[in-house]
Scaffold this active site. Structure first.
Site, PDB file in Angstrom:
ATOM      1  N   GLU A  61      57.087  46.666  10.937  1.00  0.00           N
ATOM      2  CA  GLU A  61      56.934  48.081  11.267  1.00  0.00           C
ATOM      3  C   GLU A  61      58.166  48.781  10.719  1.00  0.00           C
ATOM      4  O   GLU A  61      59.198  48.874  11.374  1.00  0.00           O
ATOM      5  CB  GLU A  61      56.798  48.267  12.781  1.00  0.00           C
ATOM      6  CG  GLU A  61      55.586  47.546  13.353  1.00  0.00           C
ATOM      7  CD  GLU A  61      55.281  47.929  14.789  1.00  0.00           C
ATOM      8  OE1 GLU A  61      55.688  49.025  15.216  1.00  0.00           O
ATOM      9  OE2 GLU A  61      54.628  47.125  15.489  1.00  0.00           O
TER      10      GLU A  61
ATOM     11  N   SER B 167      71.522  45.392   5.563  1.00  0.00           N
ATOM     12  CA  SER B 167      72.428  44.751   4.604  1.00  0.00           C
ATOM     13  C   SER B 167      73.896  45.046   4.871  1.00  0.00           C
ATOM     14  O   SER B 167      74.764  44.206   4.639  1.00  0.00           O
ATOM     15  CB  SER B 167      72.061  45.170   3.176  1.00  0.00           C
ATOM     16  OG  SER B 167      72.092  46.575   3.031  1.00  0.00           O
TER      17      SER B 167
ATOM     18  N   ASP C 278      64.658  56.562  13.904  1.00  0.00           N
ATOM     19  CA  ASP C 278      63.743  56.633  15.045  1.00  0.00           C
ATOM     20  C   ASP C 278      64.278  55.990  16.314  1.00  0.00           C
ATOM     21  O   ASP C 278      63.744  56.228  17.396  1.00  0.00           O
ATOM     22  CB  ASP C 278      62.409  55.966  14.697  1.00  0.00           C
ATOM     23  CG  ASP C 278      61.705  56.638  13.532  1.00  0.00           C
ATOM     24  OD1 ASP C 278      61.988  57.824  13.276  1.00  0.00           O
ATOM     25  OD2 ASP C 278      60.884  55.982  12.868  1.00  0.00           O
TER      26      ASP C 278
ATOM     27  N   GLU D 234      44.050  19.483  25.380  1.00  0.00           N
ATOM     28  CA  GLU D 234      43.288  18.275  25.683  1.00  0.00           C
ATOM     29  C   GLU D 234      43.609  17.755  27.083  1.00  0.00           C
ATOM     30  O   GLU D 234      42.711  17.336  27.833  1.00  0.00           O
ATOM     31  CB  GLU D 234      43.588  17.188  24.642  1.00  0.00           C
ATOM     32  CG  GLU D 234      43.221  17.583  23.223  1.00  0.00           C
ATOM     33  CD  GLU D 234      44.367  18.237  22.457  1.00  0.00           C
ATOM     34  OE1 GLU D 234      44.449  18.015  21.238  1.00  0.00           O
ATOM     35  OE2 GLU D 234      45.181  18.952  23.080  1.00  0.00           O
TER      36      GLU D 234
ATOM     37  N   LEU E 201      60.514  48.761  19.994  1.00  0.00           N
ATOM     38  CA  LEU E 201      59.682  47.699  19.416  1.00  0.00           C
ATOM     39  C   LEU E 201      59.298  46.622  20.430  1.00  0.00           C
ATOM     40  O   LEU E 201      59.217  45.441  20.095  1.00  0.00           O
ATOM     41  CB  LEU E 201      60.378  47.065  18.198  1.00  0.00           C
ATOM     42  CG  LEU E 201      60.726  48.025  17.055  1.00  0.00           C
ATOM     43  CD1 LEU E 201      61.406  47.292  15.913  1.00  0.00           C
ATOM     44  CD2 LEU E 201      59.471  48.745  16.557  1.00  0.00           C
TER      45      LEU E 201
ATOM     46  N   LEU F 108      61.179  48.831   2.612  1.00  0.00           N
ATOM     47  CA  LEU F 108      61.071  47.439   3.046  1.00  0.00           C
ATOM     48  C   LEU F 108      59.653  46.918   2.860  1.00  0.00           C
ATOM     49  O   LEU F 108      59.453  45.800   2.345  1.00  0.00           O
ATOM     50  CB  LEU F 108      61.496  47.312   4.507  1.00  0.00           C
ATOM     51  CG  LEU F 108      61.393  45.915   5.148  1.00  0.00           C
ATOM     52  CD1 LEU F 108      62.162  44.882   4.339  1.00  0.00           C
ATOM     53  CD2 LEU F 108      61.897  45.952   6.585  1.00  0.00           C
TER      54      LEU F 108
ATOM     55  N   CYS G 194      48.593  13.639  22.721  1.00  0.00           N
ATOM     56  CA  CYS G 194      47.250  13.831  23.279  1.00  0.00           C
ATOM     57  C   CYS G 194      46.277  12.748  22.831  1.00  0.00           C
ATOM     58  O   CYS G 194      45.300  12.469  23.533  1.00  0.00           O
ATOM     59  CB  CYS G 194      46.710  15.201  22.869  1.00  0.00           C
ATOM     60  SG  CYS G 194      47.649  16.576  23.573  1.00  0.00           S
TER      61      CYS G 194
ATOM     62  N   THR H 114      64.721  52.751   9.560  1.00  0.00           N
ATOM     63  CA  THR H 114      63.875  53.072  10.710  1.00  0.00           C
ATOM     64  C   THR H 114      64.696  53.099  11.992  1.00  0.00           C
ATOM     65  O   THR H 114      64.502  53.965  12.855  1.00  0.00           O
ATOM     66  CB  THR H 114      62.734  52.049  10.824  1.00  0.00           C
ATOM     67  OG1 THR H 114      61.919  52.121   9.650  1.00  0.00           O
ATOM     68  CG2 THR H 114      61.875  52.314  12.049  1.00  0.00           C
TER      69      THR H 114
ATOM     70  N   TRP I 251      53.061  62.299  16.369  1.00  0.00           N
ATOM     71  CA  TRP I 251      52.397  61.034  16.111  1.00  0.00           C
ATOM     72  C   TRP I 251      51.324  61.234  15.050  1.00  0.00           C
ATOM     73  O   TRP I 251      50.642  62.259  15.065  1.00  0.00           O
ATOM     74  CB  TRP I 251      51.755  60.474  17.370  1.00  0.00           C
ATOM     75  CG  TRP I 251      52.713  60.099  18.436  1.00  0.00           C
ATOM     76  CD1 TRP I 251      53.092  60.840  19.523  1.00  0.00           C
ATOM     77  CD2 TRP I 251      53.441  58.885  18.512  1.00  0.00           C
ATOM     78  NE1 TRP I 251      53.995  60.147  20.272  1.00  0.00           N
ATOM     79  CE2 TRP I 251      54.231  58.945  19.679  1.00  0.00           C
ATOM     80  CE3 TRP I 251      53.526  57.745  17.728  1.00  0.00           C
ATOM     81  CZ2 TRP I 251      55.074  57.910  20.066  1.00  0.00           C
ATOM     82  CZ3 TRP I 251      54.347  56.716  18.106  1.00  0.00           C
ATOM     83  CH2 TRP I 251      55.115  56.800  19.257  1.00  0.00           C
TER      84      TRP I 251
END
Length: 355
Positions: free
Chosen positions: A284, A216, A194, A46, A198, A289, A78, A190, A164
């Protein structure tokens, strides 16, 4: 209002933890000023629109995608600026559920004689700020699960190899979803398999999302790529176990949480993220999970990139959630849209509450 929403989208990657808001001030069909919120601490939409107007806007209409604020936060309210400018009518897409606002802005405008209307293009405004609105209404962020799968529903070969599955066009699209997210959530499996970074790789200004690892037993390697760049990483692990000194020394923020038989208490983790003003979480991660989040009713949206290939038996699917004993236990989803990216099909879905 459509123009105000277009302006609001300019802040898609930069406004966190604030909502994306646009404003257009008009006299009938003649636009006097346009503005959008660019980043937290900067002028609200605004104020930007009032500054953009090159003449008096007294008696005109302000179209705003979210209820104007009535409290003094990082910037002044505002509502006062709109009243001081003599705005006669305010059209709002969505009321602000923030307890600090929650109708107070609309109430102050009405009490001052301003004509107030709400609900115009509300669905579009809700989608633009799904994370902020969900956090304010439920105390947890919006959770979006992203997965790339083959035509036979696999996310990897039996050996675990997965690069991929989706094509370059799909992977570019994922970067935009990352960039609009406050958090990229993954699991320790992951990370160990990998070693992902990210990061959101898009052109233009972007506030890099916080990377969060559900870990964990505090097994995240201090040499992980997640800890090897300026973007922040938060590791959530068992509050009953000591946090490795090497993990802290590597720059990880550590969040002790409750851990049960299924791993990190995900509801507790999401609540803790909401307390850190996290709006949107993009997941991801592996099947365990993702399946745990879905089973707990903590998934708001699913992004599936399906590639025209077959990976054969033995590989994992996107969600570990079985075996089911009967068809009555099925998880029902509603398709929001389907879009092609190269040879891949992107499917956006939400849980179907009709079943």
């Amino acid at each position: 209002m459509a123009e105000a929403l277009r302006l609001a989208r300019k802040g898609l990657y930069t406004t966190d933890p604030n909502p994306r808001v646009g404003c257009v001030i008009a006299d009938g069909a003649q636009v006097s000023g346009r503005g959008w919120h660019q980043r937290a601490g900067g002028p609200h939409a605004e104020i930007a629109a009032l500054r953009d107007a090159n003449h008096s806007v007294r008696g005109q209409t302000a179209y705003v995608t979210l209820e104007p604020c009535s409290h003094h936060g990082r910037t002044p309210p505002c509502v006062g600026a709109l009243l001081e400018a003599g705005i006669a009518r305010v059209v709002v897409a969505v009321p602000d559920p923030n307890p600090a606002v929650a109708g107070e802005g609309l109430g102050q405008l009405r009490e001052s004689g301003v004509d107030v209307q709400t609900g115009l293009m509300a669905n579009e405004a809700e989608a633009l700020n799904c994370g902020f609105l969900t956090r304010m209404r439920t105390g947890r962020p919006w959770v979006r699960v992203k997965s790339a799968i083959s035509l036979d529903g696999r996310t990897a070969l039996r050996s675990g190899e997965s690069q991929w599955i989706s094509g370059e066009a799909s992977r570019r699209d994922v970067q935009h979803w990352r960039a609009r997210s406050s958090v990229i959530l993954t699991g320790i499996g992951t990370v160990l398999a990998d070693d992902p970074s990210l990061l959101a790789r898009v052109e233009g200004p972007v506030s890099q999302p916080l990377r969060v690892v559900a870990d964990s037993r505090w097994r995240t390697p201090p040499t992980s790529r997640l800890l090897d760049d300026p973007a922040q990483t938060l590791v959530a692990g068992d509050r009953e176990l000591p946090v490795p000194a090497a993990l802290k020394a590597a720059g990880a923020a550590c969040l002790p949480v409750t851990v049960g038989a299924g791993g990190v208490d995900l509801a507790e983790l999401l609540e803790a993220l909401a307390q850190r003003e996290i709006n949107e979480v993009q997941v991801e991660a592996g099947a365990q999970l993702c399946g745990s989040l879905l089973a707990a009713g903590l998934v708001d949206e699913i992004l599936i990139y399906q590639a025209p290939m077959l990976l054969g038996d033995g590989g994992p699917g996107p969600f570990a959630m079985g075996p089911l004993e009967s068809m009555a236990e099925r998880t029902h989803l509603k398709v929001l849209e389907t879009t092609h990216f190269g040879d891949d099909l992107r499917i956006r879905l939400i849980p179907d509450t009709r079943h």
